[in-house]
Design an enzyme around this catalytic site. Sequence first.
Site, PDB file in Angstrom:
ATOM      1  N   ALA A  70     -31.479 -27.546   5.995  1.00  0.00           N
ATOM      2  CA  ALA A  70     -31.937 -27.852   4.644  1.00  0.00           C
ATOM      3  C   ALA A  70     -32.839 -29.079   4.585  1.00  0.00           C
ATOM      4  O   ALA A  70     -33.759 -29.136   3.772  1.00  0.00           O
ATOM      5  CB  ALA A  70     -30.746 -28.040   3.709  1.00  0.00           C
ATOM      6  N   GLN A 181     -25.651 -25.842  -0.920  1.00  0.00           N
ATOM      7  CA  GLN A 181     -24.250 -25.764  -1.321  1.00  0.00           C
ATOM      8  C   GLN A 181     -23.934 -24.511  -2.134  1.00  0.00           C
ATOM      9  O   GLN A 181     -22.777 -24.292  -2.522  1.00  0.00           O
ATOM     10  CB  GLN A 181     -23.866 -27.007  -2.133  1.00  0.00           C
ATOM     11  CG  GLN A 181     -23.951 -28.309  -1.370  1.00  0.00           C
ATOM     12  CD  GLN A 181     -22.882 -28.454  -0.308  1.00  0.00           C
ATOM     13  OE1 GLN A 181     -21.872 -27.746  -0.314  1.00  0.00           O
ATOM     14  NE2 GLN A 181     -23.084 -29.369   0.624  1.00  0.00           N
ATOM     15  N   CYS A 327     -24.314 -37.356   4.696  1.00  0.00           N
ATOM     16  CA  CYS A 327     -25.548 -37.975   5.182  1.00  0.00           C
ATOM     17  C   CYS A 327     -25.571 -39.482   4.950  1.00  0.00           C
ATOM     18  O   CYS A 327     -26.429 -40.178   5.487  1.00  0.00           O
ATOM     19  CB  CYS A 327     -26.750 -37.315   4.514  1.00  0.00           C
ATOM     20  SG  CYS A 327     -26.902 -35.573   4.913  1.00  0.00           S
TER      21      CYS A 327
END
Length: 383
Positions: A70, A181, A327
Site C-alpha cells: 500500500a 484496511q 508504521c
Amino acid sequence: MIYLDNQATTQCDPRVLEAMLPWFGVEYGNPHSAEHAMGQTAADAIEHARGQLAELLHADPRELVFTSGATESNNLAIKGAARHARRTGDPRRRIVTLVTEHPCVLGPVRDLAEEGFEPVMLPVGPDGRLDPQRLRDALAVPTLLVSVMAVNNETGVIQDLAALAPIVRAGGAMLHSDLAQAVGKLPLDMRALDLDLASISGHKFYGPKGIGALFVRRRPRVRLVPLLSGGGQERGLRSGTLPTPLVVGLGEAAQLAALELTKEAARIRALRDRVLARLQALIPGMMVNGSLEQRIPGNLNLRLPNRDALAVMAMAPGVCLSTGSACSAAEIQPSHVLSAMGLEPDQVARSLRLGIGRFTSADELDRAADMLASAHDGVAVPA
C-alpha cells in the site's frame, strides 16, 4: 501469545502459503521471460492471480498494477497523478485528503507541496468520519485529486465513499482511496464506489508481506507518471521483475476472501461484541474511540479510564496489541488520528487498538480481556 494486532498485519493463511511454495523452488521462471516455457508458466500464474484479485474488487484485471504494498501504491497514485497533470498542462494544484489518513498518504501529499501543489488536510468529527459538506467546501477551489481511505487503520472507522464520490465528481476531481484496511473485510466494487485509483496491501488480509496492487481506472482512463524507471513491466507503470510467489499468494488470499468474507465478518463481529462486553464489565468506564456502528468488524480502539495504555501493555506482555499505527512504532508519539478526533493528550495516551482476525478464538479473547483487566488494576500478568 495472544495475537490481537490484525490491523498491523495478519497471519499468512496456510492455504495461501501452500499455493505460494512451488513458485519459490520448482516453478522459479522469470514471468517476464516469455521466450521459454518456464517463463510463460510464471506469467500465466501472474495473470491468474490478477484475475482473482479483480474478481474480489469487481474490477477489470487490466486495471490492476502489482506493487510492493500500500505504501508504494499510495505514492504511485498520488505523485503519479499529480505529476502527469502538471506534465500535460493541467492548471489544478490542489490535493485534498483527511488529517486522519495513514502516513503513506499524508507523506506523498506533503511532499508534493515542494513541487508546487497545494495540500489540503480536512478535519474529521469526533466519530472519525468526514462531514460531506467540508468536502464540498474544499472542492469550491478547482481540485486535482481527493484521497480518502475507506477504513482507518487505527480506529477501524469506515468512511462513506459511496456518498463522497458524487461530491468529488461534481467538483471535477479524481478520487483515490487507500483500501488497505477494507479489502477482505468489506464488500468492495470499484464501479459502484466510482473510484479512479485504489491501493491494496496483501498482508492486511492473510496474504504475504511485500506485495500489493494499485487499481487504475481504464474508462475514463487515469494516467500516471511512474515512480520507477526500468524494464517497463506492468504496462510501464511499475518497472521491476514481479515476485511470482508473492503475486500468487495475493491472488489466493483474494480468492479466499471472496469466498469467505460474509461468513467471516459475522463471526468476527460476534467475537468483537463479546470481548467488548467482557472488557466493559471488567474495566468500568472504558470507552470506544470513534463510531462503533460505522466500523469494520474486527477493530476496537479502546480508551482506558485510569491507566496509560503502554503501561497496561507492559503489564500484560502475553497479549499482542498496539496503541495505533504499526508504521509509527519506531517513534512512539501521540496518535495523530485520535488527536484529530478531539481527544486530549492524556486520553490518547490511555488508548489502545485491539484487532480481531480470522485465526482469533473466543477463548483467546476471554483470556486477553481478563489479562488486560488485571493489568489495568496494576497486577502484572506473566507472558
